[in-house]
Enzyme design. Structure first.
Site, PDB file in Angstrom:
ATOM      1  N   CYS A  84     -24.100  54.584 -47.460  1.00  0.00           N
ATOM      2  CA  CYS A  84     -23.394  55.984 -47.155  1.00  0.00           C
ATOM      3  C   CYS A  84     -22.433  56.379 -46.904  1.00  0.00           C
ATOM      4  CB  CYS A  84     -24.446  56.685 -46.398  1.00  0.00           C
ATOM      5  SG  CYS A  84     -24.396  56.186 -44.794  1.00  0.00           S
ATOM      6  N   GLU A 106     -22.887  61.731 -56.175  1.00  0.00           N
ATOM      7  CA  GLU A 106     -23.007  60.213 -55.530  1.00  0.00           C
ATOM      8  C   GLU A 106     -23.509  59.179 -56.562  1.00  0.00           C
ATOM      9  OE1 GLU A 106     -26.330  59.799 -52.554  1.00  0.00           O
ATOM     10  OE2 GLU A 106     -24.891  58.473 -51.391  1.00  0.00           O
TER      11      GLU A 106
HETATM   12  P1  NAD Z   1     -34.534  58.517 -51.240  1.00  0.00           P
HETATM   13  O1  NAD Z   1     -34.116  59.818 -50.680  1.00  0.00           O
HETATM   14  O2  NAD Z   1     -35.020  58.187 -52.464  1.00  0.00           O
HETATM   15  O3  NAD Z   1     -35.751  57.909 -50.363  1.00  0.00           O
HETATM   16  C1  NAD Z   1     -35.619  57.890 -48.852  1.00  0.00           C
HETATM   17  C2  NAD Z   1     -36.988  57.990 -48.025  1.00  0.00           C
HETATM   18  O4  NAD Z   1     -37.823  59.111 -48.722  1.00  0.00           O
HETATM   19  C3  NAD Z   1     -37.816  56.799 -48.628  1.00  0.00           C
HETATM   20  O5  NAD Z   1     -38.751  56.337 -47.707  1.00  0.00           O
HETATM   21  C4  NAD Z   1     -38.961  57.518 -49.841  1.00  0.00           C
HETATM   22  O6  NAD Z   1     -40.101  56.664 -49.671  1.00  0.00           O
HETATM   23  C5  NAD Z   1     -38.951  58.833 -49.465  1.00  0.00           C
HETATM   24  N1  NAD Z   1     -38.852  59.792 -50.406  1.00  0.00           N
HETATM   25  C6  NAD Z   1     -38.178  59.826 -51.743  1.00  0.00           C
HETATM   26  N2  NAD Z   1     -38.716  60.596 -52.493  1.00  0.00           N
HETATM   27  C7  NAD Z   1     -39.194  61.540 -51.872  1.00  0.00           C
HETATM   28  C8  NAD Z   1     -39.707  62.680 -52.249  1.00  0.00           C
HETATM   29  N3  NAD Z   1     -39.633  63.308 -53.423  1.00  0.00           N
HETATM   30  N4  NAD Z   1     -40.600  63.480 -51.342  1.00  0.00           N
HETATM   31  C9  NAD Z   1     -41.014  62.720 -49.888  1.00  0.00           C
HETATM   32  N5  NAD Z   1     -40.245  61.539 -49.754  1.00  0.00           N
HETATM   33  C10 NAD Z   1     -39.391  60.719 -50.704  1.00  0.00           C
HETATM   34  O7  NAD Z   1     -33.281  57.365 -50.706  1.00  0.00           O
HETATM   35  P2  NAD Z   1     -32.975  55.920 -51.014  1.00  0.00           P
HETATM   36  O8  NAD Z   1     -32.771  55.899 -52.503  1.00  0.00           O
HETATM   37  O9  NAD Z   1     -33.947  55.148 -50.404  1.00  0.00           O
HETATM   38  O10 NAD Z   1     -31.883  55.793 -50.227  1.00  0.00           O
HETATM   39  C11 NAD Z   1     -30.567  55.871 -50.765  1.00  0.00           C
HETATM   40  C12 NAD Z   1     -29.893  57.373 -50.140  1.00  0.00           C
HETATM   41  O11 NAD Z   1     -29.735  57.310 -48.725  1.00  0.00           O
HETATM   42  C13 NAD Z   1     -28.457  57.520 -50.717  1.00  0.00           C
HETATM   43  O12 NAD Z   1     -28.462  58.939 -51.076  1.00  0.00           O
HETATM   44  C14 NAD Z   1     -27.769  57.188 -49.356  1.00  0.00           C
HETATM   45  O13 NAD Z   1     -26.573  58.362 -49.328  1.00  0.00           O
HETATM   46  C15 NAD Z   1     -28.632  57.918 -48.208  1.00  0.00           C
HETATM   47  N6  NAD Z   1     -28.229  57.426 -46.926  1.00  0.00           N
HETATM   48  C16 NAD Z   1     -27.754  58.279 -46.059  1.00  0.00           C
HETATM   49  C17 NAD Z   1     -27.548  57.787 -44.765  1.00  0.00           C
HETATM   50  C18 NAD Z   1     -26.759  58.478 -44.015  1.00  0.00           C
HETATM   51  O14 NAD Z   1     -26.704  58.018 -42.631  1.00  0.00           O
HETATM   52  N7  NAD Z   1     -26.402  59.789 -44.044  1.00  0.00           N
HETATM   53  C19 NAD Z   1     -27.682  56.217 -44.562  1.00  0.00           C
HETATM   54  C20 NAD Z   1     -28.417  55.401 -45.463  1.00  0.00           C
HETATM   55  C21 NAD Z   1     -28.775  55.967 -46.680  1.00  0.00           C
END
Ligand code: NAD
Length: 483
Positions: free
Chosen positions: A283, A384
């Site tokens: 991120c 992104e």
């Molecule tokens: P994601 O949003 O798909 O999933 C994150 C979590 O949410 C997972 O545990 C997943 O099971 C859950 N989830 C997914 N879809 C959902 C829904 N519709 N309803 C409820 N829960 C749901 O993210 P990802 O693909 O696992 O991670 C990548 C993303 O995380 C990127 O956008 C990245 O920029 C972000 N990120 C941000 C930071 C930060 O510090 N801001 C750090 C790491 C990653």
């Protein structure tokens, strides 16, 4: 080999989940299915929350010096098992072993910072606010907290939260990403050994249903989320509507500004590491480089040279600097974004699609990709990507470059490369991203400082770790006394 079905850890014991649905976890370097994450439903999540709620009254009353002892032991155990944990991270996430080691180190630093709780959780006191009347403000834990983690830092992200939460006297439920459940399995094995009382730290696996149960559960007092912005917004709104405190860290589109006076060799090296480290699934990864004035030619030529030296391959192999993406589906999504960039008229300088890695034919590899001539109206310039794709834009002045960043809805991190103190000062003063780097490619989270984005990259007010963690995980009570 049959794939292992992951267990939950509830009330101090490993328990089989009876979830009918599972997520197939793959090793991104080979495509092989290595695990089955049960997608737990409301009942199992409820069991984890109730276990945490039962453990809370006694844990809250445990003196703080005693509460941090299992954290010290966990830190020692993590040091002992750091190499094993890094290998698990690489196996399930794909990042290279040196990157995985770095993430484990950052996680351990969170535990070290949380062990400062006896000092950092202190309140304030003032005598004689009126004649013979004293006033104090004390910090108290709240109850059960939960975290919901993304796939890209499988070991580290839950450690941004649970050490601080339990040091403050709360109890905890962690839901890792279903795509990378093995790292927290190992962490919870060590938590077991570290001697936390049963129920203080619980682990439950799942996806959307598990998340929705946690953020609506009446016994959960606060939620820490890290993931994409649309889900962060959903978690923020739903959890807040259910009366919880929330910190929801979302996605990113990170701008890097290069001034003509920058040290170009150091700049190119930093940007290359930032954009392509962890396969761009970070991120804080550089996503857009805004070349100011005549810096463009040198930046572009330098990047093309540096990208030619990147070694794509299995992250366990010595010398590999760019591992695979997390999944076949995510790789497809990134490839679609590249195709859209081409269609919208950006110049594809280096195309990472179709890269072949000998001996790892089933892996989800994508080579480093560079676009030039990107404009803020193109999807590649605004959305992104979360892959090894870097875009070049141009600006006449630092003000124009800052304006480009300002018009972007996401604002996680941003950096400037310059040898001018004046430009550095203008940048740090004006930039909206909440992690700002000056001659730094990745303005990374430090355990003893707060961390979180701004604008569409963050939903909430209190950020993660540092002193802010002690604000998030405690409530302040003011006591006024006359004797
Ligand atoms: P994601 O949003 O798909 O999933 C994150 C979590 O949410 C997972 O545990 C997943 O099971 C859950 N989830 C997914 N879809 C959902 C829904 N519709 N309803 C409820 N829960 C749901 O993210 P990802 O693909 O696992 O991670 C990548 C993303 O995380 C990127 O956008 C990245 O920029 C972000 N990120 C941000 C930071 C930060 O510090 N801001 C750090 C790491 C990653």
């Amino acid at each position: 080999m049959t794939a292992e079905r992951l267990q939950n850890h509830i009330d101090g014991a490993w328990t089989d989940s009876d979830a009918a649905e599972v997520y197939e976890v793959t090793n991104p370097a080979s495509g092989e299915v290595i695990g089955l994450t049960p997608l737990c439903g409301a009942e199992e999540v409820d069991a984890a929350v109730r276990s945490a709620a039962r453990a809370y009254p006694a844990w809250r009353r445990t003196p703080i010096q005693e509460r941090i002892q299992p954290l010290f032991r966990l830190k020692a155990l993590l040091e002992e098992h750091a190499e094993e944990l890094a290998a698990v991270v690489t196996r399930e996430n794909g990042k290279t072993l040196p990157e995985a080691r770095g993430s484990v180190r950052r996680g351990i630093q969170m535990i070290e910072a949380a062990c400062g709780a006896p000092s950092l959780m202190m309140g304030q006191a003032l005598e004689d606010i009126a004649a013979g009347i004293d006033c104090e403000s004390v910090r108290q834990p709240l109850g059960v907290f939960a975290c919901i983690a993304p796939f890209n830092f499988p070991a580290m992200v839950p450690m941004w939260f649970f050490p601080f939460a339990v040091a403050c006297g709360n109890t905890f439920v962690c839901k890792p990403s279903e795509q990378v459940p093995f790292s927290q399995k190992l962490v919870w094995r060590l938590i077991d050994e570290a001697g936390f009382p049963p129920g203080v730290l619980n682990l439950v696996h799942g996806g959307r249903e598990a998340v929705d149960t946690l953020i609506e559960h009446p016994l959960v007092r606060g939620v820490s989320f890290v993931g994409s912005s649309p889900v962060a917004e959903h978690v923020y709104k739903t959890a807040a509507a259910h009366g919880k405190r929330v910190q929801a860290l979302g996605g990113a589109k990170n701008f890097v500004i290069v001034m003509p006076d920058a040290d170009m060799d150091a700049t190119v090296a930093s940007i290359t590491d930032s954009a392509f480290g962890c396969a761009g699934e970070r991120c804080l990864a550089a996503s857009i480089v805004v070349c100011v004035g005549d810096s463009h030619a040198e930046v572009r030529a330098g990047l093309v040279r540096a990208m030619g030296e990147i070694e794509v391959g299995d992250g366990t192999r010595e010398g590999v600097t760019l591992g695979p993406l997390i999944s076949a589906a995510h790789k497809r999504k990134v490839e679609e974004r590249i195709a859209a960039g081409v269609e919208e008229g950006a110049e594809l300088v280096l195309d990472g699609r179709g890269v072949k890695v000998d001996g790892s034919e089933g892996g989800f590899f994508l080579g480093p990709t560079l676009f030039d001539g990107v404009s803020p109206t193109m999807s590649i310039g605004t959305e992104e990507v979360f892959g090894p794709v870097l875009c070049l834009m141009r600006a006449e002045t630092i003000e124009d470059a800052l304006e480009l960043a300002r018009n972007q809805p996401l604002a996680n991190a941003s950096s400037i490369f310059t040898t001018s103190g004046r430009h550095a000062r203008t940048f740090r003063y004006e930039i909206e991203a909440s992690m700002a780097g000056v001659n730094i490619g990745v303005a990374a989270p430090m355990s003893f400082f707060g961390f979180g984005g701004a604008k569409g990259s963050f939903f909430g007010d209190l950020k993660a770790h540092g002193r802010e963690a002690f604000d998030f995980f405690t409530d302040r009570k003011v006591v006024i006394s006359r004797w």
